[in-house]
Enzyme design. Sequence first.
Site, mmCIF file in Angstrom:
data_model
loop_
_atom_site.group_PDB
_atom_site.id
_atom_site.type_symbol
_atom_site.label_atom_id
_atom_site.label_comp_id
_atom_site.label_asym_id
_atom_site.label_seq_id
_atom_site.Cartn_x
_atom_site.Cartn_y
_atom_site.Cartn_z
ATOM 1 N N HIS A 76 0.503 -7.997 -0.083
ATOM 2 C CA HIS A 76 -0.235 -6.650 0.307
ATOM 3 C C HIS A 76 -0.784 -6.031 -0.903
ATOM 4 C CE1 HIS A 76 3.106 -4.189 -1.522
ATOM 5 N NE2 HIS A 76 3.871 -4.858 -0.887
ATOM 6 N N ASP A 78 -2.047 -3.049 -1.515
ATOM 7 C CA ASP A 78 -1.591 -1.487 -1.761
ATOM 8 C C ASP A 78 -0.322 -1.229 -2.577
ATOM 9 O OD1 ASP A 78 -0.318 -2.589 0.840
ATOM 10 O OD2 ASP A 78 0.184 -0.481 1.373
ATOM 11 N N ASP A 108 5.558 -4.827 -7.049
ATOM 12 C CA ASP A 108 5.634 -4.580 -5.693
ATOM 13 C C ASP A 108 4.253 -4.042 -5.421
ATOM 14 O OD1 ASP A 108 6.131 -4.153 -3.001
ATOM 15 O OD2 ASP A 108 7.202 -2.151 -3.143
ATOM 16 N N GLU A 140 0.437 -2.129 3.993
ATOM 17 C CA GLU A 140 1.702 -2.587 3.882
ATOM 18 C C GLU A 140 2.817 -1.547 4.003
ATOM 19 O OE1 GLU A 140 5.651 -4.296 3.087
ATOM 20 O OE2 GLU A 140 4.637 -3.204 1.739
ATOM 21 N N GLU A 141 2.584 -0.825 2.958
ATOM 22 C CA GLU A 141 3.637 0.458 2.749
ATOM 23 C C GLU A 141 3.411 1.345 3.632
ATOM 24 O OE1 GLU A 141 5.812 -0.178 0.553
ATOM 25 O OE2 GLU A 141 4.676 -1.365 -1.134
ATOM 26 N N GLU A 165 6.568 -11.066 -2.037
ATOM 27 C CA GLU A 165 7.327 -9.843 -2.266
ATOM 28 C C GLU A 165 8.211 -10.202 -3.522
ATOM 29 O OE1 GLU A 165 6.939 -6.629 -1.469
ATOM 30 O OE2 GLU A 165 6.028 -6.745 0.713
ATOM 31 N N HIS A 351 9.207 0.790 -5.754
ATOM 32 C CA HIS A 351 9.053 2.138 -5.262
ATOM 33 C C HIS A 351 9.914 3.039 -6.420
ATOM 34 C CE1 HIS A 351 8.544 0.943 -0.681
ATOM 35 N NE2 HIS A 351 7.625 0.294 -1.497
#
Length: 378
Positions: A76, A78, A108, A140-141, A165, A351
């Site tokens: 992803h 984003d 990530d 994706e997030e 990932e 995150h």
Amino acid sequence: MQLPTFLEVYEGLISTSSISSTDPSWDQGNAKVIEKLATWFKDLGFHVEVIEVESGKHNMIARMGEGEGGLLLAGHSDTVPFDEGRWSFDPHKLTEKDNRFYGLGTADMKGFFAFIYEAVKKVDWSKQNKPLYVLATCDEETTMLGARHFTTNAPFKPDYCIIGEPTSLVPIRGHKGHVANAIRVTGKSGHSSDPALGVNAIEIMHEVLFAMMQLRDKLIKEYHHPGFAIPSPTLNLGHIHGGDSANRICGCCELHYDVRPLPGISLDGLENMLRSALQEVEAKWPGRIDIVPLHEPIPGYECQHDHPFIGGVEEICQTSSQTVNYCTEAPFLQQLCPTLVLGPGSIEQAHQPDEFLSFDFIDPTIDVLSKAMVKYCC
């Protein structure tokens, strides 16, 4: 033509903000980072297509080679939002310090595309007999919009897929899903001096909570997967709020909960279990209980342990595959072909303020990806 270096691609990815969020004040779209990826992969000899999934939200599909099957490398584009006050570095600038890359998306997982780019340059493509695909998705997030759209509209069917990932380069063959809902109970407010004047939503919610705890016990008793560290589905009662004053009958109460279903538990089946658990309470209080999804549900995912793809990737990585409890786009891409999750960096950095990727992952990741390209495309 002078192709950009690994570091230049990495810097370009991190410096191009692509935050996705359910909060409109944060949500940015990913058009700029997709534009960069498209240019880089075109210059590398790929045929590139950019698809606008929604306004400002794009997927990129890049293909090298012709024919059926092949290998899909996916990720992803984003990132999550960030708390600027908790970062020691500029989140949108690649900072090198203490043998680490710091920046939003380093682990990530925008940085993964720099590893793909570098691995492609290391491979002798003169013996290629199957295509290599690169997929960069949006959102994706938040909603998994990009992966959902690609799976529904996929213009090709690869033999295998690797999602990059952060797994510390350990192949992941399965993970639980995620379902999050709000249960809203609507009562009738009134003065607390006369309870008969109203319907207390907290008292109804007490009955709902009892039913939900019975459902939790049922899930633990009836479903078991020995491949997971926590072998049963989990149900968590995470947030509750009701009422506004001690001297007022509560007119509304809301519970937020989540379920992490095992692979093999269908989302429809889980929904039916929830409805069955609440059936008696809903019959007693008709029209007062509503269930509202907090996000699109994500099913569990598993690539069968004895599949030769798992053995092949384990051999490349020189480590056994595992299962995890967090979610990825794998349940969707697995609908097209056997899928594994495998990438550089640790999920513990995802995150987090001062997100980073250790330099220790650079050479091994490029080596693993280049070997996978040779094994499944050449």
